[in-house]
Design a protein around this motif. Structure first.
Motif, short mmCIF file in Angstrom:
data_model
loop_
_atom_site.label_atom_id
_atom_site.label_comp_id
_atom_site.label_asym_id
_atom_site.label_seq_id
_atom_site.Cartn_x
_atom_site.Cartn_y
_atom_site.Cartn_z
N THR A 74 0.81 -1.22 0.00
CA THR A 74 0.00 0.00 0.00
C THR A 74 0.84 1.27 0.00
O THR A 74 0.65 2.16 -0.83
N TRP A 75 1.79 1.37 0.92
CA TRP A 75 2.54 2.62 1.05
C TRP A 75 3.60 2.76 -0.03
O TRP A 75 3.95 3.87 -0.44
N THR A 112 1.69 4.03 -2.90
CA THR A 112 1.33 5.42 -2.61
C THR A 112 2.50 6.35 -2.89
O THR A 112 2.32 7.44 -3.45
N ASN A 113 3.70 5.91 -2.56
CA ASN A 113 4.88 6.77 -2.75
C ASN A 113 5.22 6.96 -4.22
O ASN A 113 5.87 7.95 -4.59
N GLY A 156 -3.25 6.29 0.78
CA GLY A 156 -2.99 4.99 1.40
C GLY A 156 -4.27 4.28 1.79
O GLY A 156 -4.44 3.08 1.55
N LEU A 216 7.13 10.22 2.94
CA LEU A 216 6.93 8.80 2.65
C LEU A 216 8.25 8.06 2.41
O LEU A 216 8.39 6.90 2.81
#
Length: 299
Positions: A35-36, A39-40, A88, A207
């Protein structure tokens, strides 16, 4: 009569098209990156493109480098950090629930943006515009209520995640608009581009540091997937550039309501690319979205 102020309409439609493409690319990277990490992608690979956009704007407009007021920075941080959390949570919700159902939750953002805009920025919305926002949002929810999908709306976890993500997206829109309108002395194009550069810088920094300490292997995977990530980053920066241009010209609630046309684009892709028929329920929802958007523009 067509005016510069009304440019927020084509800006928003262009941004919505770019966002549909970016979300599809970003979602495909969630599996290998998490997920992250996914997102980044939009921030890390979008940031260099935002600098190029800003440089081009300075050259074309002849504006000086802006000198923002002190109020710019709190608004910028609100917009940047809220968008990280919202993105996120959006990807997390998409993993737990269907893409269309998640979209319905997320598009309550328009109503929440209207509320937050009134509270924090004193954005004035006429009664007709409020009605338009509500009609279009109801249309999105109806469009997402497909046979067999109703159960998804009753499950507590994806509902909460989707609604909270929408709230953070709303706060992000308010934060970025607050930052944009606090930059004096330059054109709205320069203001929007300047804000985008610093917004993506903050998001990339936060992030990347988080992943460096919590999941350094994800950063290595991101670099290994630089080709698809570069395209997703470009589309993210492209969409954001036009969102910010629209925010510079009108209330965030107007922009986020017109952005509901994104659902129509998604329906069109499903129909023409995957030959998925449009049900009577979906058609009624689409008509409500069109009616709400038309009322918003006319009001």
């Amino acid at each position: 009569m067509f005016t510069v102020t009304s440019l927020w309409i084509p800006f928003t439609i262009t941004a919505a098209l770019g966002q549909v493409a970016r979300n599809a690319m970003q979602r495909s990277l969630t599996g290998p990156l998490g997920t992250w990490g996914a997102t980044n992608i939009r921030f890390l690979f979008g940031f260099p493109f935002s600098i190029l956009f800003f440089a081009a704007v300075i050259v074309v407009t002849g504006d000086k480098i802006p000198s923002p007021t002190l109020a710019f920075w709190p608004w910028l941080l609100l917009g940047a950090l809220s968008q990280i959390l919202a993105t996120g949570l959006m990807l997390l919700a998409m993993n737990d629930r269907s893409f269309v159902v998640t979209t319905a939750y997320l598009k309550t953002e328009a109503i929440q943006t209207a509320i937050f805009g009134f509270i924090f920025l004193s954005d004035h919305l006429t009664v007709l515009k409020v009605v338009a926002i509500v009609i279009a949002t109801i249309g999105v929810v109806i469009t997402a209520l497909r046979p067999g999908g109703e159960k998804g709306f009753a499950e507590l976890k994806p509902t909460i995640i989707g609604l909270v993500a929408a709230a953070f997206f709303a706060l992000s829109a308010i934060g970025f608009r607050g930052a944009i309108i606090s930059v004096p002395g330059v054109s709205f194009v320069t203001t929007a581009s300047f804000t985008l550069v610093f917004g993506l810088f903050v998001q990339t920094l936060v992030l990347t540091i988080y992943l460096l300490f919590r999941a350094p292997d994800v950063l290595k995977k991101i670099l290994g997937l630089w080709k698809p990530s570069m395209l997703a980053g470009f589309m993210g920066a492209f969409a954001s550039q036009f969102w910010f241009l629209a925010f510079a010209l009108t209330a965030a609630a107007n922009v986020r309501t017109l952005a509901l046309v994104e659902v129509l684009f998604a329906q069109g892709v499903a129909y023409y690319s995957f030959k998925q028929p449009v049900s009577a329920r979906e058609l009624s929802g689409i008509l409500l979205i069109v009616a709400g958007v038309a009322l918003l523009i006319a009001a």
